[in-house]
Design an enzyme around this catalytic site. Structure first.
Site, mmCIF file in Angstrom:
data_model
loop_
_atom_site.group_PDB
_atom_site.id
_atom_site.type_symbol
_atom_site.label_atom_id
_atom_site.label_comp_id
_atom_site.label_asym_id
_atom_site.label_seq_id
_atom_site.Cartn_x
_atom_site.Cartn_y
_atom_site.Cartn_z
ATOM 1 N N ARG A 251 -6.893 1.956 -3.194
ATOM 2 C CA ARG A 251 -5.843 1.322 -2.389
ATOM 3 C C ARG A 251 -5.807 -0.186 -2.619
ATOM 4 O O ARG A 251 -6.845 -0.828 -2.849
ATOM 5 C CB ARG A 251 -6.005 1.631 -0.906
ATOM 6 C CG ARG A 251 -7.205 1.072 -0.189
ATOM 7 C CD ARG A 251 -8.470 1.871 -0.290
ATOM 8 N NE ARG A 251 -8.339 3.297 -0.012
ATOM 9 C CZ ARG A 251 -8.408 3.827 1.195
ATOM 10 N NH1 ARG A 251 -8.610 3.062 2.236
ATOM 11 N NH2 ARG A 251 -8.323 5.114 1.364
ATOM 12 N N ASP B 44 -8.957 -1.637 8.743
ATOM 13 C CA ASP B 44 -9.440 -0.700 9.756
ATOM 14 C C ASP B 44 -9.960 -1.448 10.975
ATOM 15 O O ASP B 44 -10.731 -2.400 10.845
ATOM 16 C CB ASP B 44 -10.598 0.139 9.182
ATOM 17 C CG ASP B 44 -10.135 1.092 8.086
ATOM 18 O OD1 ASP B 44 -8.949 1.473 8.080
ATOM 19 O OD2 ASP B 44 -10.974 1.456 7.233
ATOM 20 N N ARG C 95 0.821 -1.208 0.000
ATOM 21 C CA ARG C 95 0.000 0.000 0.000
ATOM 22 C C ARG C 95 0.856 1.259 0.000
ATOM 23 O O ARG C 95 1.766 1.407 0.804
ATOM 24 C CB ARG C 95 -0.900 0.033 1.230
ATOM 25 C CG ARG C 95 -1.652 1.351 1.309
ATOM 26 C CD ARG C 95 -2.883 1.258 2.135
ATOM 27 N NE ARG C 95 -3.570 2.531 2.164
ATOM 28 C CZ ARG C 95 -4.615 2.783 2.925
ATOM 29 N NH1 ARG C 95 -5.088 1.835 3.683
ATOM 30 N NH2 ARG C 95 -5.202 3.960 2.912
#
Ligand code: PH2
Ligand code: MG
Ligand code: MG
Length: 165
Positions: free
Chosen positions: A90, A95, A81
């Protein structure tokens, strides 16, 4: 052991492979307890970008929230990334959505994820693996949040997790 939910997303390259590689890498830092199906999802925010593959997993870990975040950022980097446009395309995005029933804000780490309850691409996969999970800040279950959700973006289940994991 503490339980946490991680949202996984990719909209560049071999998106399913990227998500699957992320799950394999997470297996080295935590116990993986459930994995949702993969979903193909319309981009939210910046709309002019490729469709995402999203899924959600539940893990158990003794890592603190900040140490878990550091590890996840390391995995994102290992998978290639590059950080350019905020909210833009991305290879992989990992998360922390929930960590136990903790509500915290340490700099750039906010738990629960501040937009988790607003996004169909999070709530649909989460509802698949734990509909009774209660959002500790809003005091509402995932199934209730999904029922009342206004996000109309398309979220399409593309396969059972066992196909991809
Ligand atoms: N992630 C974003 C912005 N928009 N849209 C979809 N469908 N899925 C995502 O994972 C996503 C997004 C920023 O993290
Ligand atoms: Mg994200
Ligand atoms: Mg992120």
């Amino acid at each position: 052991m503490p339980s946490a939910f991680i949202g996984i997303g990719s909209n560049l390259g071999d998106r399913i492979r990227n998500c699957r590689n992320a799950i394999h890498a997470i297996k080295d830092i935590a116990g993986i307890k459930s994995v949702s199906s993969m979903y193909e999802t319309e981009p939210v925010g910046i709309e002019d970008q490729p469709e995402f593959i999203n899924c959600v997993i539940r893990i158990e870990t003794n890592l603190t929230p900040t140490d878990l975040l550091t590890k996840l950022l390391g995995i994102e980097e290992d998978l290639g990334r590059a950080r350019s446009v905020i909210g833009g395309p991305r290879i992989i995005d990992l998360d922390i959505l929930f960590y136990e029933d903790r509500v915290l804000e340490y700099g750039n780490l906010i738990i629960p994820h501040p937009r988790a309850h607003l996004r169909r691409f999070v709530l649909e996969p989460l509802n698949e693996i734990d509909p009774n999970l209660v959002h500790p800040r809003l005091n509402a279950s995932v199934s209730k949040l999904l029922n009342e959700l206004e996000d109309e973006k398309i979220v399409k289940k593309i396969g059972e997790f066992s196909t991809y994991y």
